[in-house]
Structures are given as C-alpha cells and as structure tokens.
Design a protein around this motif. Structure first.
Motif, short mmCIF file in Angstrom:
data_model
loop_
_atom_site.label_atom_id
_atom_site.label_comp_id
_atom_site.label_asym_id
_atom_site.label_seq_id
_atom_site.Cartn_x
_atom_site.Cartn_y
_atom_site.Cartn_z
N GLN A 152 0.84 -1.20 0.00
CA GLN A 152 0.00 0.00 0.00
C GLN A 152 0.88 1.25 0.00
OE1 GLN A 152 -1.80 1.58 3.61
NE2 GLN A 152 -3.82 1.07 2.80
N GLY A 153 0.38 2.33 -0.57
CA GLY A 153 1.16 3.56 -0.61
C GLY A 153 1.59 4.05 0.77
N ASN A 154 0.68 4.02 1.72
CA ASN A 154 1.04 4.46 3.07
C ASN A 154 2.11 3.55 3.67
OD1 ASN A 154 -0.64 6.66 3.12
ND2 ASN A 154 -2.34 5.61 4.14
N GLU A 155 1.98 2.26 3.42
CA GLU A 155 2.99 1.33 3.94
C GLU A 155 4.35 1.62 3.29
OE1 GLU A 155 2.16 -2.77 3.21
OE2 GLU A 155 4.13 -3.44 3.92
N ASP A 200 -2.22 12.11 -2.55
CA ASP A 200 -3.66 12.08 -2.42
C ASP A 200 -4.08 10.67 -1.97
OD1 ASP A 200 -3.24 12.56 -5.78
OD2 ASP A 200 -3.97 10.63 -5.05
N GLU A 201 -5.28 10.57 -1.51
CA GLU A 201 -5.76 9.31 -0.92
C GLU A 201 -5.65 8.15 -1.88
OE1 GLU A 201 -8.74 6.18 -0.19
OE2 GLU A 201 -8.64 7.60 -1.87
N VAL A 202 -5.77 8.45 -3.16
CA VAL A 202 -5.70 7.40 -4.18
C VAL A 202 -4.36 6.67 -4.09
CG1 VAL A 202 -5.68 6.97 -6.66
CG2 VAL A 202 -7.25 8.65 -5.71
N VAL A 203 -3.28 7.41 -3.95
CA VAL A 203 -1.96 6.80 -3.87
C VAL A 203 -1.72 6.22 -2.47
CG1 VAL A 203 0.52 7.22 -4.12
CG2 VAL A 203 -1.11 8.38 -5.63
N GLY A 204 -2.19 6.90 -1.46
CA GLY A 204 -1.98 6.43 -0.09
C GLY A 204 -2.60 5.07 0.18
N HIS A 205 -3.78 4.83 -0.40
CA HIS A 205 -4.48 3.57 -0.15
C HIS A 205 -4.37 2.58 -1.31
CE1 HIS A 205 -7.24 5.22 3.26
NE2 HIS A 205 -6.06 4.83 3.69
#
Length: 382
Positions: free
Chosen positions: A12-15, A174-179
C-alpha cells in the motif's frame, strides 16, 4: 528488526512511506491518527521500536509536529504524517521549523475538504496549503508521488533533502496513492543518507546560523557541548532575536535561496508521450494515472497527446513546463480541486496555447474518460 515482507510485494502507498522512512533511518515519529494517513502511524508504531526508535501518539497534530521538531533538534531523523485538517493545525509549527531550519519530514495524505470534509475520499485540496499555509514568505520542497513505488522513493528523497537543506520537506499524496496497492520491488540496499553535519570549530567560536556558500547552517545537536539559542523570531548568526531590517532581509532571502538554488537537483517532471505531441495533459498524483489512460486512448484515435507530470510540486518547475508547452496547440489541466495548481500553471503557458480545465472536487477520482473528453474539447473535436 524482522522484515515483514519480501523484497517484492503487494504494498500500500502508506505502507511504502513507512517502510522507506525506516530504511532511511527515521528514529522518531510523533503523530495523531487521521484518515487517510493512519496506516503510516500504525506501521511505525509496530516496527519503529524494533530498531530502537521512538513512536509517540500525541494528543493532537499541534503537539505532534512540536515533538518532531524537538526530536530533530536533539539529533534524531524525525517525521510525522497527517491529512488536510491535521496539516492545517501543523502550520504554525511548520513555519517555526522553516525559520529555525529544522530538518524533518511531514507527510500529508490529502482527502477531500475543506474542514473535516470526507475522510475516506480523495482530493488534492492541499496544494496551496503546502505552498502558502503558514504565515510569512516561507518556501519548502514539496514532492508528490503518483505510484506506490514512487511513494517509497520520494520519501527517501524528501528525507535526504530535509537533511541537506536543513529544512522541513512535505510529501504530498492524495488518498488514491496512499491507499493504492501495487507490486513494489524494494531495493536490496538501504539508502545511504548523509549523516547530519556537525560543527568543526571549537564551541566558543560556534555560530549556529553562520552558513557557507550553500546557505545551509550547521546546527549542532542539542545537548552537545555546542550551546545555542533557537527561535522562531528573526535572528542573527548567533540565533538571538533581532529587529534589524537588514538581518531580517538577509535571513529571509537566504531561507528561500538555499532551496531555489537547488531546485534543478530536485526530481524532474515526468514527460509521457510528449515528444511530437500537439496537446498536453498537466496532472499530478493519482490524477496522472487516469491521464495516462486518456492519452493512450487519444493516441489510438489519432490525437497526438502527452503528459507533463510535476513530481516536485514546489518550487514549481515552471521553466520545464514552459519548455514543454512551447509550440503545443493546447493543454488540459486536470486536478481534484477547483484549480489550485492551475493558477501557477497559467503563469508559464504561452498565451496562444488553448486551455481546458478538467476539475473535480466531489471526492471522486477523475476518470480517464473525463480527461479524454477534455482532450477532444481542446482539440476542437466536439
């Protein structure tokens, strides 16, 4: 520390941000959970203590960045992560860190706003907050990834520049990349970030804000034998407050110049099928992914289109955009807001170049078909 995933994994992007931070030697994290950035804090809370680092969940975002500043001044490589409302609360301390020249990483995973907005919905409404959110004429580097792999790489890049320039750096996702979850192949070697510079002179000769040609001070670690004052006030080379107009002008111009003079070394814009293109889509972050599909569809229909994607959002790569847009018949500006970056983009476009805006601010990602329709419009095919 045990490695929780193999080198190639679905990530995941956040990970990816958290894993990059650990690989780059972040040893302190303070933050307050907020969607859609919470996974970064969760990962750091689990794995940072395994490498001897410190994770603190603070009572709010204001104290979070204050703790990060304190840890950095004490010699730690430090970071936090938040989302739009939390980013707003951090602006006071962000301005302090710019003035005091404290290296740190601040990750903002954007969601649709304003106020508390839609916590799980994507948006790109913090573009101008990243540039102008804090008071005063402050500037800091802002990088914006479009893929999970790039989120990993730019986290390391942001940490490196925060140390080299002794300044806060913002990673704006943006949330799209983060999740988003994508296959990522991690590099086999951990990145070799430079150790923080330390003064070479005797303590009695030390001036913390005296700089060399690069305009970057060498700030000693608090608690060492080098003692100095640190403040958000305009200060002289000793770090002591000053009301001198000359001191203020020299300081504020140096704070800007040390970043602007290195912007050619920052990650360059991505150009996709731009050679021979008659039309450009200008997009960043998750929107750039939709733009790729739109450009491929346009090419299949004989419409010569390409993409200009800023990776370094601030300082804005205006000269590169001007060069890319020269001779183009038109551009499509696509953003998940009401045209925040468009204001800056307009400054660099040739006046004869036609513009069509493809803007969306409802918590939904811009679809490739919407960008394709905008390309047909700018090309006069509707």
């Amino acid at each position: 520390m045990s490695d929780p995933t193999p080198l190639a994994s679905l990530m995941q992007g956040n990970e990816a941000v958290a894993r990059a931070a650990l690989a780059a030697g972040v040893s302190f994290y303070a933050g307050y959970p907020i969607t859609p950035s919470t996974e970064i804090a969760e990962y750091m809370a689990r794995y940072l203590p395994e490498v001897g680092g410190i994770f603190i969940q603070m009572e709010d975002e204001i104290s979070s960045l204050a703790a990060v500043i304190g840890a950095s001044v004490a010699g730690s490589r430090a970071m936090t992560a938040t989302s739009g409302p939390g980013f707003s609360l951090m602006q006071e301390n962000l301005g302090f860190a710019v003035m005091a020249e404290v290296p740190l990483l601040l990750v903002n995973v954007m969601r649709q706003g304003p106020s508390t907005g839609m916590p799980t919905a994507p948006g790109q409404g913090d573009v101008m907050q990243a540039r102008w959110g804090s008071h005063g004429d402050r500037l800091l580097p802002v990088f914006v990834p479009a893929t999970v792999s790039e989120a990993y790489d730019l986290t390391i890049t942001a940490l490196r520049w925060s140390e080299e320039l002794s300044t806060p750096v913002v990673l704006l996702m943006d949330e799209v990349v983060g999740h988003l979850r994508e296959r990522v192949v991690l590099p086999p070697q951990r990145p070799a970030l430079p150790a923080r510079r330390q003064p070479a002179c005797p303590p009695e000769e030390y001036l913390p804000y005296r700089t060399g040609e690069d305009g970057v001070p060498v700030l000693a670690t608090f608690g060492s034998e080098y003692r100095y004052n640190i403040t958000g006030l305009v200060h002289d080379q000793r770090g002591l407050p000053s009301n001198s107009p000359r001191v203020a002008e020299d300081l504020l111009r140096r704070l800007r110049k040390k970043i602007v003079y290195r912007m050619d070394d920052f990650p360059p814009p991505e150009m996709y099928q731009s050679e021979g293109a008659e039309y450009l889509v200008i997009a960043y972050g998750g929107v750039a992914r939709a733009a790729r599909q739109a450009v491929r569809q346009a090419r299949q229909e004989g419409l010569a289109a390409g993409i200009f994607r800023p990776v370094t959002l601030w300082p804005f790569p205006g000269e590169q955009l001007a060069a890319a847009a020269a001779g183009k018949k038109g551009v499509v500006i696509a953003e998940m807001n009401d045209g925040q970056l468009a204001v800056e983009i307009e400054r660099w476009l040739p006046p004869e170049c036609r513009r069509v805006y493809c803007l969306k601010n409802c918590g939904e990602l811009i679809a490739p078909t919407e960008i394709f329709s905008a390309l047909r419009e700018v090309a006069g095919r509707v």
